[in-house]
Design a protein around this motif. Structure first.
Motif: not given
Lengths: 395, 110
Positions: A16-27
């Motif tokens: 979950e953290k990885k998905s959240l981190f990826r999403f937030l980085t991209l965002y």
């Protein structure tokens, strides 16, 4: 079915953290680029506006200087003093861009533009129709005080930060929406397990107690084998049951920490698992020194049971399990299927199973990690596909 | 006899010590009311840069015409158009180069 948040599911899983981190980085990257682009456009438009305002003044200066050049041309060479003005500096260039005379501070001239900003100056290039003293280009220079730039940067920083903050709030809202389905499914699974495990306790206890009470000496060989299989199956279910109840109920209980001698615990658990190991012809190799640990015994047994259970489950037939106990360190190595290096960081995630052919819910190592973290212990995993896995526990 | 020889040598050496501009331009222009300096400024006013001025001047000297003259109508009416230059290209170019160097504005303003 209603889904309620529990303490168990509140913490984010690694995936979950990885998905959240990826999403937030991209965002954040996209928002930053968007704000920077808007800032660049704003800066450009404000610069144009400022130059348009300056253009009228500089055009007037150019007109005045042209008239002076006309007079100088007429009286040249008797008069040879280039006309100066305190309001601006100027230079004259011929049609071949050769400098005739210059008072400029910044000599970098762009003849293609009518008005532009150099380092700290504003240049206005006027093309003359009559070439007084050979002058085709008259350049007027004034100092750029930079006040307009400071104002623009203030606006950009102010509005930019506000926009960034708003985008971030929106981003967090999006992230929540984005993770909700994932968390809902985990919570549903938790609730399901919680509900079903309640029902398992009584029959499982009855089976195990009755197996222990049975006198195997009077049994025929065929029945003894059948009973062994029942025993193995019941113990496997028992471990699973204990994990699930720990995960859903027991971990919220208060700890009863005590000084535990590890060696007898390990010997006891090896004996418990021996029947499972024998079913796959797995042998235990023990090298146990005396060592103690201050921990809740129930939790320590969960760690040992899960590590041993995995070592048996993922071992090959006829393999070995080596258990080495030293002071402040326990190593459990198997000769099993191993796991690829890139999957190791996700091993402790709940419901993560890398080998679907083996049973289980994928909760064992997540429990181990929780307990290890709770007691500030360290766990290291070394694994090689096809050769085996080594788990090192340090405290 | 000796005096005559000395005078002849002095005259010859005087003529040959002059450059192409002095020899071919200054003599005739002496008689005109407008100086070569003023004419140079008219060329500058029209042609601006060195290459342009030299090219315009050379063309006019080779093909003099009222339509391309930098001088005023009044001047032309009074003094007419000059005759076509009979100088060879090398000498004409040299004279023009000297003329440019003598009257150019570069480094003369302060």
């Amino acid at each position: 079915m209603s889904v309620s948040k529990s303490k168990v599911t509140n913490s984010l899983l690694k995936s979950e953290k990885k998905s959240l981190f990826r999403f937030l980085t991209l965002y954040v990257a996209m928002v930053s680029i968007l704000i920077m682009l808007l800032a660049a456009f704003y800066h450009q438009s404000q610069e144009k506006l400022m130059l348009a305002e300056q253009r009228a003044t500089l055009s007037k200066y150019a007109y005045i200087q042209t008239k002076r050049l006309k007079i100088l041309h007429h009286f040249f060479p008797e008069r040879n003093t280039y006309p100066r003005d305190p309001r601006f500096r100027s230079a004259i260039y011929d049609i071949e861009f050769m400098k005739i005379f210059s008072l400029l501070e910044d000599e970098h001239i762009n003849f293609d533009k009518e008005i532009y900003i150099t380092n700290k100056y504003i240049h206005f290039v006027k093309s003359l129709d009559e070439y007084y003293l050979g002058t085709k280009y008259l350049i007027i220079e004034v100092k750029d005080d930079g006040v307009w730039r400071t104002e623009i940067w203030k606006h950009i920083m102010g509005y930019g930060l506000i926009a960034f903050f708003l985008f971030m709030v929106f981003g967090l809202f999006l992230a929540k929406l984005f993770l909700k389905p994932m968390r809902d499914s985990i919570m549903l699974l938790d609730r399901f397990i919680k509900d079903t495990t309640h029902e398992l306790n009584t029959p499982l206890s009855a089976i195990l107690a009755n197996i222990e009470m049975m006198d195997t000496d009077v049994m025929v060989e065929k029945n003894r084998k059948k009973l062994t299989r029942i025993n193995i199956a019941a113990k496997t279910v028992s471990i699973l049951y204990k994990d699930l109840t720990y995960l859903t109920l027991e971990q919220e209980r208060k700890n009863e920490d005590e000084e535990i001698a590890i060696k007898p615990v390990l010997e006891n658990r090896v004996e418990y698992f021996n029947i499972l190991a024998r079913s796959k012809n797995i042998t235990f190799v023990l090298s146990l020194q005396n060592a103690n640990i201050f921990i809740d015994k129930r939790k320590f047994i969960r760690i040992i049971d899960n590590l041993m259970s995995n070592a048996i489950k993922y071992n090959k037939r006829g393999g070995t399990i080596e258990i080495v106990l030293e002071e402040n360190m326990l190593t459990i190595s198997d000769t099993g299927i191993g796991i690829s290096e890139e999957k190791i960081p996700f091993m402790f995630d709940r419901y993560m199973r890398f080998n679907k052919s083996e049973g289980g819910f994928g909760v064992g190592l997540s429990i181990v990690k929780k307990i290890v973290d709770e007691y500030n212990m360290q766990i290291e995993i070394e694994s090689k596909e096809g050769e085996g896995t080594k788990v090192v526990l340090k405290w | 006899m000796v005096k005559k020889v000395v005078l002849f040598i002095a005259l010859i050496s005087g003529v040959f010590s002059q450059d192409a501009y002095e020899r071919n331009c200054v003599e005739c222009h002496k008689e005109l009311p407008t100086s070569l300096q003023q004419m140079f400024k008219k060329y500058l006013l029209l042609y601006s840069g060195e290459e342009n001025v030299k090219a315009g001047l050379k063309h006019y000297l080779l093909y003099p015409s009222k339509s391309i003259s930098v001088m005023s109508e009044l001047f032309i009416d009074n003094y007419g158009i000059k005759k076509k230059s009979m100088l060879n290209d090398e000498e004409l170019t040299e004279a023009i180069n000297i003329y440019w160097e003598k009257f150019k504005v570069f480094d003369k303003l302060k």
